[in-house]
Design a protein around this motif. Structure first.
Motif: not given
Length: 561
Positions: A522-536
């Motif tokens: 939330q503090a970063e102006p930009r960002g990318v995240a990789y995830l799998e399964g039910d983490t979202l």
């Protein structure tokens, strides 16, 4: 009965080439054939995406070493990583430095290690049993499934196999020199160099396998003369010059290295089933039978060894010990038994020379039947592909298998015809090279499934991920190919596995929990995240705000909204 050849007129010399010219042409064709084999071997290295876990892991280690300039302390995704020695990483980093960062340069070390193994096998068989047998050994090795596959897959085992093959061949040729009254043969020093390179490839197993085989073979034959030919003084010095500098330097920089590397990664890995790589005692037998194709049906020939014959008995014990040692281990992966295959190939070459043409023709029937099954699978492609989650990918694989089946069955037909005309060497070459090509065709056809275990295409969906100013996170999951294709490390979130050692020593390089990650996101102006399964779902419940850039059956890519 062979057809009659026209005779030269009486009193005039035959217009054909003389023996010297014939040998020269034969040598030229041999070298051209070997050059073509090398091209066939190396070109496909860069035609497939790297897959997770092993290929991505070792490519990332090499890339990290290249970018950091630190060739002493290995880092995986920016974190300390001491599970294996650095020879593979050095080879990959050097290839990337010279040729650029690519799938080809990442796999080049494995490909060259495979070629080195073939060259050593061919040269050793030539010295022991003659040039023709040496060429048969090289060809049979080039067509052996497990040698082909592991030389075109990025792991530590192709390099270990090449180093152990250098040790094996050095022992055999050094013993031959001793028997011929040449006790100071350089081949025994080559064996010591092989031991050192094996240790730098995968650790103490590089000493254990040759050492145990030497002891067991001497006891079996009650013959200890080879120990007098070992050249202990210069050999130990050479071994130390190759191995000690890195072990000393990495231990000086990292005080916890020795315990983690020697105790945790050797004794614990072998004795304890903590790495989720266990299997029954017969685990490796299917890989031996399939991996030795197209020569599997000749395996019984290789046991017809007299104890009094040094080289064959040594080779048989070498292959048997490798199989037994890894079969009783608590950690098993299919490629672990690769070092037994050069010994099997060396045993096979003189057996092929001794076999009758009829026996060779009969044994070709086994691989021919197996590839015929592949052809039948291609004929049923519509039915098989229709049941797959991705029919287009299944069609590509089945079409590749069909093409390979047709190629190998045609090669078998040609080989049978050649055997009927006493052209044994050419028949072996046709079978070996065609089988090598068929395995490579199958690998290429499998690339569609490989892409599902790779980030090669995934990262292209998020162009901002390539911006060094944009942080990229791997949340509760990690694709080993992700840092390689991004060309930089990612920040791990609540993910440990093989990174536990590095995270413990450098806690500032990762994020330990999901709430901490959400706050940082939330503090970063930009960002990318990789995830799998039910983490979202968990992240959404914690208030994470993000847009879904890409989603498939297994993976999700997020970006800042």
């Amino acid at each position: 009965m062979p057809p009659l050849k026209p005779q030269a007129p009486a009193g005039r010399p035959s217009p054909g080439p003389g023996p010297g010219l014939q040998r020269g042409r034969a040598g030229l064709w041999t070298w051209l054939g070997l050059f073509a084999l090398a091209l066939l071997w190396l070109v496909p290295l860069g035609t497939r995406a790297l897959i997770t876990p092993d290929e991505g892991r070792y490519a990332t280690l090499s890339l990290g070493m290249l970018h950091s300039g630190d060739w002493i302390t290995p880092r995986l995704n920016g974190l300390l990583y001491f599970e294996k020695p650095p020879l593979q990483y050095w080879g990959g980093a050097l290839a990337m430095a010279v040729l650029g960062v690519s799938d080809f340069s990442a796999r080049l070390w494995s490909g060259l290690a495979g070629l080195m193994t073939l060259g050593l096998v061919g040269h050793t068989a030539s010295r022991l049993w003659g040039e023709r047998t040496g060429l048969i050994a090289l060809l049979t090795g080039a067509g052996t499934t497990w040698l082909v596959l592991n030389s075109h897959f990025l792991s530590l085992d192709a390099g270990l196999c090449a180093a152990l093959t250098l040790a094996l061949c050095g022992f055999l040729l050094g013993q031959q020199a001793q028997a011929e009254g040449r006790p100071r043969s350089g081949w025994m020093l080559a064996a010591w160099a092989g031991l050192a390179l094996a240790v730098l490839s995968k650790g103490l197993v590089g000493l254990l396998i040759p050492g145990a085989v030497l002891v067991l073979h001497s006891l079996w034959r009650l013959d200890f003369r080879i120990w007098r030919a070992m050249r202990w003084g210069p050999g130990l010095l050479l071994f130390a010059l190759i191995t000690v500098p890195w072990f000393w330097a990495v231990s000086a920089r990292n005080p916890d290295f020795a315990w983690f590397f020697f105790v945790h990664e050797h004794f614990d890995r072998y004795l304890k089933p903590d790495h989720n790589r266990s299997g029954p005692v017969w685990y490796f037998l299917p890989f031996l039978l399939l991996g030795f194709l197209p020569w599997t049906s000749a395996l019984p020939w290789l046991t017809r060894v007299r104890r009094s014959d040094f080289a064959p008995s040594f080779l048989l014990l070498w292959a048997g010990f490798v199989l037994l040692f890894f079969s009783i281990s608590s950690s098993k992966l299919p490629s672990y038994i690769l070092p037994m295959f050069p010994a099997l190939v060396l045993l096979l070459a003189p057996a092929i020379e001794r076999a009758s043409q009829r026996a060779l023709a009969w044994h070709l029937g086994v691989p021919a039947l197996l590839w015929l099954g592949g052809g039948l699978a291609w004929l049923l492609a519509e039915r098989i592909a229709g049941s797959d989650s991705d029919p287009a990918v299944a069609h590509t694989l089945l079409n590749g298998i069909g093409l390979a089946s047709g190629l190998f069955l045609s090669a078998c037909a040609l080989a049978w015809w050649l055997l009927g005309r006493q052209r044994r060497l050419l028949a072996v070459g046709v079978v070996a090279i065609s089988h090598c090509a068929c395995v490579l065709i199958g690998l290429q056809a499998h690339n569609g499934y490989g892409l599902q275990k790779s980030s090669a295409e995934l990262v292209r969906a998020v162009p901002e991920a390539f911006d060094p100013a944009v942080p990229v996170y791997a949340v509760r999951s990690y694709d080993q190919t992700l840092p390689f294709y991004l060309r930089r490390p990612v920040t791990l979130v609540d993910y440990r596995d093989e990174f536990s050692f590095g995270e413990q020593h450098e806690p500032q390089r990762w994020v330990a929990s999901l709430p901490e990650f959400v706050a940082r996101w939330q503090a970063e102006p930009r960002g990318v995240a990789y995830l799998e399964g039910d983490t979202l779902k968990e992240l959404t419940a914690l208030g994470l705000q993000a847009r879904v850039v890409l989603r498939d059956d297994r993976r999700v890519l997020l970006a800042k909204p």
